[in-house]
Design an enzyme around this catalytic site. Sequence first.
Site, PDB file in Angstrom:
ATOM      1  N   CYS A  83     -72.803  69.452 -91.083  1.00  0.00           N
ATOM      2  CA  CYS A  83     -74.196  69.640 -90.673  1.00  0.00           C
ATOM      3  C   CYS A  83     -74.961  68.356 -90.977  1.00  0.00           C
ATOM      4  O   CYS A  83     -74.749  67.751 -92.024  1.00  0.00           O
ATOM      5  CB  CYS A  83     -74.788  70.817 -91.457  1.00  0.00           C
ATOM      6  SG  CYS A  83     -76.546  71.103 -91.165  1.00  0.00           S
ATOM      7  N   LEU A  84     -75.844  67.946 -90.067  1.00  0.00           N
ATOM      8  CA  LEU A  84     -76.596  66.701 -90.283  1.00  0.00           C
ATOM      9  C   LEU A  84     -77.475  66.767 -91.534  1.00  0.00           C
ATOM     10  O   LEU A  84     -77.796  65.731 -92.101  1.00  0.00           O
ATOM     11  CB  LEU A  84     -77.457  66.377 -89.057  1.00  0.00           C
ATOM     12  CG  LEU A  84     -76.713  65.983 -87.775  1.00  0.00           C
ATOM     13  CD1 LEU A  84     -77.695  65.664 -86.664  1.00  0.00           C
ATOM     14  CD2 LEU A  84     -75.774  64.807 -88.018  1.00  0.00           C
ATOM     15  N   GLU A  88     -76.520  76.770 -85.235  1.00  0.00           N
ATOM     16  CA  GLU A  88     -77.927  76.375 -85.042  1.00  0.00           C
ATOM     17  C   GLU A  88     -78.866  77.582 -85.122  1.00  0.00           C
ATOM     18  O   GLU A  88     -79.968  77.470 -85.655  1.00  0.00           O
ATOM     19  CB  GLU A  88     -78.113  75.653 -83.697  1.00  0.00           C
ATOM     20  CG  GLU A  88     -77.310  74.356 -83.537  1.00  0.00           C
ATOM     21  CD  GLU A  88     -77.381  73.418 -84.735  1.00  0.00           C
ATOM     22  OE1 GLU A  88     -78.428  73.365 -85.411  1.00  0.00           O
ATOM     23  OE2 GLU A  88     -76.382  72.737 -85.013  1.00  0.00           O
TER      24      GLU A  88
HETATM   25 NI    NI Z   1     -76.737  72.288 -89.284  1.00  0.00          NI
END
Ligand code: NI
Length: 167
Positions: free
Chosen positions: A90-91, A133
Amino acid sequence: MAIRNLRYEGDEILKKRAREIEVIDDKIKELAQDMMDTMHKWDGLGLAAPQVGILKRIIVIDLYEEGTQFTLINPVIINEKGFQEVEEGCLSFPNKFGKVERPKEIIVEALNLDGKKVKIKAKDLLAQALSHEIDHLNGIVFTEKIKPGTLEVVSDEDIRKAKEGKK
Ligand code: NI
């Protein structure tokens, strides 16, 4: 076009539920474009608005193949089928990776940027990305779902080296 600052692990906004979008105005369209640009800058497959500090129900996805780029407003999962165990990152957690369980197939309803209702039937990676998301919009982060013993923590040094290697 603008790259927005990402929110990272420990930021309380990542644990909050995002609110429905009632009007798709220019501000929302600008947010959507900025989210797409920010995701592309960091080579992400998906990004949710809370990750750029906005508690609104909008996500962007791009699997870098034709027909896999989406901007979805108020997405709702209307059906899920089966399971897949997948490696995930995940970013907002650039140092962490691990195995999680996601639905194998998923059907999502949402609005596009024109306010038109869209229905997406997805499987495999796209189902995983949509599930990840939409979790963000509900204040759920993937680290909560990592299977015991599969968490991998990468050092900042290794991340820096990987980035330099790509230049
Ligand atoms: Ni994420």
